[in-house]
Enzyme design. Structure first.
Site, PDB file in Angstrom:
ATOM      1  N   SER A 450       0.724  -1.552   0.030  1.00  0.00           N
ATOM      2  CA  SER A 450      -0.473  -0.047  -0.091  1.00  0.00           C
ATOM      3  C   SER A 450       0.698   1.373   0.609  1.00  0.00           C
ATOM      4  CB  SER A 450      -0.861  -0.111   1.491  1.00  0.00           C
ATOM      5  OG  SER A 450      -1.505  -0.859   1.193  1.00  0.00           O
ATOM      6  N   CYS A 643      -7.139  -0.979   7.175  1.00  0.00           N
ATOM      7  CA  CYS A 643      -6.650  -1.225   6.146  1.00  0.00           C
ATOM      8  C   CYS A 643      -5.721  -2.277   7.607  1.00  0.00           C
ATOM      9  CB  CYS A 643      -5.682  -0.442   6.164  1.00  0.00           C
ATOM     10  SG  CYS A 643      -4.179  -0.711   5.509  1.00  0.00           S
ATOM     11  N   ASP A 688      -8.324  -1.914   3.188  1.00  0.00           N
ATOM     12  CA  ASP A 688      -6.767  -2.352   2.045  1.00  0.00           C
ATOM     13  C   ASP A 688      -6.507  -3.186   2.945  1.00  0.00           C
ATOM     14  OD1 ASP A 688      -5.085  -2.452  -0.063  1.00  0.00           O
ATOM     15  OD2 ASP A 688      -4.205  -0.430   0.849  1.00  0.00           O
ATOM     16  N   TRP A 690      -4.751  -7.560   3.847  1.00  0.00           N
ATOM     17  CA  TRP A 690      -3.833  -8.774   3.288  1.00  0.00           C
ATOM     18  C   TRP A 690      -3.528  -9.330   4.205  1.00  0.00           C
ATOM     19  CZ3 TRP A 690      -2.065  -3.523   3.934  1.00  0.00           C
ATOM     20  CH2 TRP A 690      -0.690  -3.494   4.947  1.00  0.00           C
TER      21      TRP A 690
HETATM   22  P1  FAD Z   1       6.828 -14.764   1.114  1.00  0.00           P
HETATM   23  O1  FAD Z   1       8.098 -15.551   0.887  1.00  0.00           O
HETATM   24  O2  FAD Z   1       5.642 -14.105   0.248  1.00  0.00           O
HETATM   25  O3  FAD Z   1       5.939 -15.175   2.428  1.00  0.00           O
HETATM   26  C1  FAD Z   1       4.795 -14.578   3.207  1.00  0.00           C
HETATM   27  C2  FAD Z   1       4.092 -15.517   3.726  1.00  0.00           C
HETATM   28  O4  FAD Z   1       3.914 -16.703   3.349  1.00  0.00           O
HETATM   29  C3  FAD Z   1       5.287 -16.294   5.169  1.00  0.00           C
HETATM   30  O5  FAD Z   1       4.781 -15.789   6.110  1.00  0.00           O
HETATM   31  C4  FAD Z   1       4.415 -17.401   5.302  1.00  0.00           C
HETATM   32  O6  FAD Z   1       3.086 -17.648   5.853  1.00  0.00           O
HETATM   33  C5  FAD Z   1       3.859 -17.819   4.223  1.00  0.00           C
HETATM   34  N1  FAD Z   1       5.022 -19.235   3.617  1.00  0.00           N
HETATM   35  C6  FAD Z   1       5.991 -18.925   2.136  1.00  0.00           C
HETATM   36  N2  FAD Z   1       6.460 -19.619   2.154  1.00  0.00           N
HETATM   37  C7  FAD Z   1       6.253 -20.352   2.962  1.00  0.00           C
HETATM   38  C8  FAD Z   1       6.477 -22.017   3.092  1.00  0.00           C
HETATM   39  N3  FAD Z   1       7.801 -22.681   2.157  1.00  0.00           N
HETATM   40  N4  FAD Z   1       6.143 -23.033   3.822  1.00  0.00           N
HETATM   41  C9  FAD Z   1       5.157 -22.516   4.620  1.00  0.00           C
HETATM   42  N5  FAD Z   1       4.641 -21.353   4.723  1.00  0.00           N
HETATM   43  C10 FAD Z   1       5.184 -20.076   3.521  1.00  0.00           C
HETATM   44  N6  FAD Z   1       2.923  -6.603   3.508  1.00  0.00           N
HETATM   45  C11 FAD Z   1       3.269  -4.925   3.957  1.00  0.00           C
HETATM   46  O7  FAD Z   1       4.448  -4.644   5.032  1.00  0.00           O
HETATM   47  N7  FAD Z   1       2.485  -3.313   3.788  1.00  0.00           N
HETATM   48  C12 FAD Z   1       2.172  -2.804   3.243  1.00  0.00           C
HETATM   49  O8  FAD Z   1       2.008  -1.342   2.795  1.00  0.00           O
HETATM   50  C13 FAD Z   1       1.583  -3.985   2.267  1.00  0.00           C
HETATM   51  N8  FAD Z   1       0.292  -3.536   1.395  1.00  0.00           N
HETATM   52  C14 FAD Z   1      -0.190  -4.924   1.150  1.00  0.00           C
HETATM   53  C15 FAD Z   1      -1.562  -4.451   0.167  1.00  0.00           C
HETATM   54  C16 FAD Z   1      -1.445  -5.291  -0.624  1.00  0.00           C
HETATM   55  C17 FAD Z   1      -2.927  -5.525  -1.287  1.00  0.00           C
HETATM   56  C18 FAD Z   1      -1.491  -6.683  -0.172  1.00  0.00           C
HETATM   57  C19 FAD Z   1      -1.784  -8.137  -0.805  1.00  0.00           C
HETATM   58  C20 FAD Z   1      -0.097  -7.257   0.846  1.00  0.00           C
HETATM   59  C21 FAD Z   1       0.351  -6.261   1.764  1.00  0.00           C
HETATM   60  N9  FAD Z   1       1.386  -6.740   1.843  1.00  0.00           N
HETATM   61  C22 FAD Z   1       2.423  -5.292   2.781  1.00  0.00           C
HETATM   62  C23 FAD Z   1       2.032  -7.751   1.971  1.00  0.00           C
HETATM   63  C24 FAD Z   1       3.429  -8.558   1.515  1.00  0.00           C
HETATM   64  O9  FAD Z   1       2.237  -8.323  -0.412  1.00  0.00           O
HETATM   65  C25 FAD Z   1       3.488  -9.025   1.115  1.00  0.00           C
HETATM   66  O10 FAD Z   1       2.858 -10.611   0.978  1.00  0.00           O
HETATM   67  C26 FAD Z   1       4.761  -9.189   2.666  1.00  0.00           C
HETATM   68  O11 FAD Z   1       5.209  -8.167   2.562  1.00  0.00           O
HETATM   69  C27 FAD Z   1       5.434 -11.101   2.737  1.00  0.00           C
HETATM   70  O12 FAD Z   1       5.832 -10.815   1.307  1.00  0.00           O
HETATM   71  P2  FAD Z   1       7.157 -11.746   1.125  1.00  0.00           P
HETATM   72  O13 FAD Z   1       7.538 -11.974   0.192  1.00  0.00           O
HETATM   73  O14 FAD Z   1       8.762 -10.901   2.010  1.00  0.00           O
HETATM   74  O15 FAD Z   1       7.379 -13.147   2.266  1.00  0.00           O
END
Ligand code: FAD
Length: 690
Positions: A450, A643, A688, A690
């Site tokens: 966001s 949010c 908003d 997630w």
């Molecule tokens: P990822 O690698 O994608 O992991 C995310 C989660 O998936 C993990 O915590 C775990 O629970 C699960 N997971 C992944 N791999 C495994 C595995 N091998 N086994 C088991 N479980 C697993 N985030 C913010 O910090 N700020 C924001 O403003 C924000 N806004 C958003 C707005 C929208 C519309 C959406 C959809 C999401 C938003 N998010 C926000 C969340 C963000 O998009 C990410 O999902 C978040 O930052 C995590 O991403 P990552 O790639 O670091 O983690």
């Protein structure tokens, strides 16, 4: 009378325009190429393809088409799994298709001996995914006009449906429910149940697996299909190039498309074509033991990108080096990682999900979601290629036993390479055709954030606020670390002058393919959202955003302060913010004071610190304490924005608000709920989450 030249020119233009409109550009071959490349790009299986479903089936000799409406890749993955299973178990001639690539007015000409499947995710507030918008509007319209114009237009249509949803949202699985209803209304026949997977309960994969078996049985009966021993057949041929090396200019080393490869990247920048944005500024908003939160500003002035307050920034991540190494190593591909491979679809309807020729290293680093949770069905598929009998038996057991799988794989947050390492006890899995991974592992997805800046204040600089994802997993030595946020953390380190940037030991190819991201760039695009301030700034607003949920509200308050400074009348702005401790994770603490100086009494920050008192206090408790004031603001037609955490917070805020209305107005809880529902419908209540 004779037509003069001008008349002819004008008439020709009108005719051309009309043709272009009705053919949607087909005559010119204007189709969306996933890599934005030229039309002779061999990866573009779509170029010149028809938008008519019956024709597409006929031309490619298929009897089953599986459409997906996908935002994050899961629906697309399920669609291709259905395609593979239909083919290998039942000999169906299947093809997978993006809803966006077809017109649905021709659905009535699909013959009755063929089947159409829909795998549809519901996004956000009961919205279709971006690629399903047109399909959804068409099929659910009261007066959907099909080509043949029959009374019961879809009497010949056999279909199958599965929805991906999240029960924490108000409109749970709205897409599949509404589409199923519309198809029935037009006389189509569904086979099996209209399945529903629930991400909210964390059972999506198991819901899908439980739904599909009875569906296949029903479909086999209906279409007279005979089940056979499933044999794996690769969809892609992956061959080592004899002539090219990783230095050859035509080899993709992670560039997302042809323009990026050739150094001619230009807009429109979107989900198929990221902008390689310079990072202007980055710092940590807080750092406590194993938690950090990043504030990152990217500069979009060199692009034609624009954004509006409330939109999302999509960040295209890169996998961590250690995970790329682990993956290549367990497959025995470490030595070949920089070999150039040609990748071709063996089935003309399949599309290669990344540009080629490329290298194994680039595929795994830039294009595959290798760290994601493992699919149980995928493990079952891989059993046939196990290095020994014991591993084969274990893979079959994991594939077939849901509880065993949860205990051995999910509980440890293992990814696919981790699972293969564990099961194979260190042996290399050299028998698995690489195609199986291209088919079985999702495309690496952009992550959404966001936007936490106001487009009025800084139209060319976008900021995001992200917590670095890290989880301690019992029984596991290293913490689980998220893909995108740790990559962002390393970028932040580099931007602040660290010569060896890393995130908790994770390193990245931070300068990108051919050093194209050097000087600290990150690939991004903007996703427009409906999460918007009222157009009339004098309307009061109530903002509820604990944790990183405050991100868009920093933008909202920044915007209202600017409007006030410019002399506009700005209504009351009440922000409910929550975190653990004021001394730890109080986001933008000093900035709120600055905004207060401009907005004065019109701005109020209400805080809830959950770990400062013996009893945990959350934003919803603070809302309740201020019931009277909240109700008064609502009577003044205040807009409410929520949010952050979808699973608990957003839901509780919803019910607390309904209770406030009930108690303050002396109406029933049900009536309170109904008012909230109506507020949502009229966009006076926006989420908003997630
Ligand atoms: P990822 O690698 O994608 O992991 C995310 C989660 O998936 C993990 O915590 C775990 O629970 C699960 N997971 C992944 N791999 C495994 C595995 N091998 N086994 C088991 N479980 C697993 N985030 C913010 O910090 N700020 C924001 O403003 C924000 N806004 C958003 C707005 C929208 C519309 C959406 C959809 C999401 C938003 N998010 C926000 C969340 C963000 O998009 C990410 O999902 C978040 O930052 C995590 O991403 P990552 O790639 O670091 O983690």
């Amino acid at each position: 009378a004779e037509l003069d030249t001008l008349d002819i020119v004008v008439l020709s233009l009108i005719l051309l325009g009309t043709l272009a409109y009705f053919t949607k550009g087909k005559l010119w071959g204007i189709v969306k190429d996933p890599y934005g490349g030229s039309f002779n790009n061999i990866n573009s299986a779509k170029a010149g393809k028809t938008r008519n479903i019956a024709e597409a089936l006929e031309e490619s000799n298929k009897n089953c088409i599986i459409f997906y409406g996908s935002q994050t890749g899961t629906a697309e993955d399920y669609a291709s799994r259905l395609a593979k299973e239909g083919k290998s178990r039942f000999g169906l001639e299947t093809m997978v298709a993006d809803l966006e690539d077809f017109d649905f007015d021709g659905l009535d000409s699909v013959p009755s001996d063929k089947v159409v499947m829909f795998v549809l995710a519901t996004y956000g507030e009961g919205e279709p995914t971006d690629n399903a918008v047109e399909f959804f509007e068409f099929i659910t319209a009261e007066d959907a006009a099909f080509t043949q114009g029959a009374d019961v237009p879809l009497a010949n249509l056999t279909y199958v449906g599965f929805g991906l949803g999240n029960n924490t949202y108000e409109h749970y699985n709205l897409m599949i429910r509404a589409v199923d209803k519309a198809l029935q209304r037009h006389g189509a026949t569904r086979v099996g149940e209209a399945g529903e997977g629930d991400d909210g309960a964390g059972t999506m994969e198991e819901d899908f697996l439980a739904w599909k078996d009875p569906m296949w049985a029903a479909l086999a009966e209906k279409m007279g299909l005979e089940e056979r021993e499933a044999v794996y057949e690769p969809i892609f041929s992956i061959t080592t190039s004899e002539t090219l090396t990783a230095d050859s200019t035509e080899v993709y080393l992670g560039e997302p498309n042809k323009m990026h490869l050739e150094g001619t990247a230009k807009g429109p920048f979107n989900a198929h074509n990221p902008y390689i944005a310079p990072i202007d500024e980055s710092h940590e908003l807080f750092t406590v033991k194993d938690r950090n939160c990043l504030h990152i500003e990217v500069d979009i002035s060199g692009s034609n990108l624009s954004y509006q307050t409330g939109d999302h920034l999509a960040v295209w991540p890169t996998n961590a080096g250690v995970e790329v190494d682990r993956f290549l190593s367990v497959l025995g591909l470490s030595d070949k990682r920089h070999s150039v491979v040609n990748v071709k679809a063996l089935d003309p309807t399949a599309k290669v999900p990344f540009p080629a020729p490329t290298t194994y290293d680039a595929i795994v680093r830039y294009h595959m979601e290798i760290c994601a949770p493992v699919s149980r069905q995928f493990l079952a598929t891989l059993a046939a290629f196990a290095p020994d009998e014991a591993s084969k038996a274990e893979m079959t057991k994991l594939g077939g036993d849901k509880d065993y799988f949860a205990e051995k794989i999910n509980a440890h947050h293992l990814n696919i390479a981790g699972a293969l390492e564990t099961v194979g006890k260190g042996q290399k899995w050299t028998n698995i055709p690489f195609s199986a991974f291209v088919e079985g592992i999702n495309k690496l997805q952009p992550r959404y954030y966001s936007i936490s800046s106001s487009s009025l204040v800084q139209p060319k600089k976008i900021s995001i606020t992200a917590v670095v994802e890290s989880q301690i997993i019992p029984g596991r030595e290293d913490a689980f670390r998220g893909v995108a946020t740790n990559y962002l953390f390393a970028l932040k380190q580099k931007q602040n002058g660290d010569p060896n940037p890393e995130s908790y030991g994770l390193t990245y190819e931070i300068t990108g393919p051919r050093n194209k991201y050097d000087g600290i760039h990150v690939p991004v695009h903007v996703r427009h959202s409906n999460f918007k301030l009222p157009s009339d700034p004098s309307k009061p607003v109530i903002l509820i955003g604990p944790g990183t949920g405050v991100a868009p509200f920093r933008a909202f308050v920044q915007e209202r302060a600017k409007l006030a400074a410019d002399g506009e009348t700005v209504g009351k702005t009440v922000l409910f913010f929550g975190c653990r401790k004021q001394s730890e994770d109080f986001l933008y603490k000093n900035e709120w004071e600055e905004y207060k100086k401009v907005l004065g009494d019109q701005f109020e920050l209400v805080t809830a610190f959950s770990r400062e008192t013996s009893k945990k206090v959350y934003v919803q408790h603070r809302l309740k304490e201020r019931a009277k004031e909240v109700n008064k603001l609502l009577e003044q037609k205040a807009y409410i924005y929520v949010c952050g955490d979808a699973a608990n917070m957003a839901r509780e805020v919803n019910s607390v608000l309904a209770q406030i209305l009930a108690s303050q107005r002396g109406i029933s809880d049900a009536k309170g709920e109904e008012i909230i529902k109506n507020m949502r419908a009229s966009n006076q209540y926006q989420e908003d989450v997630w």
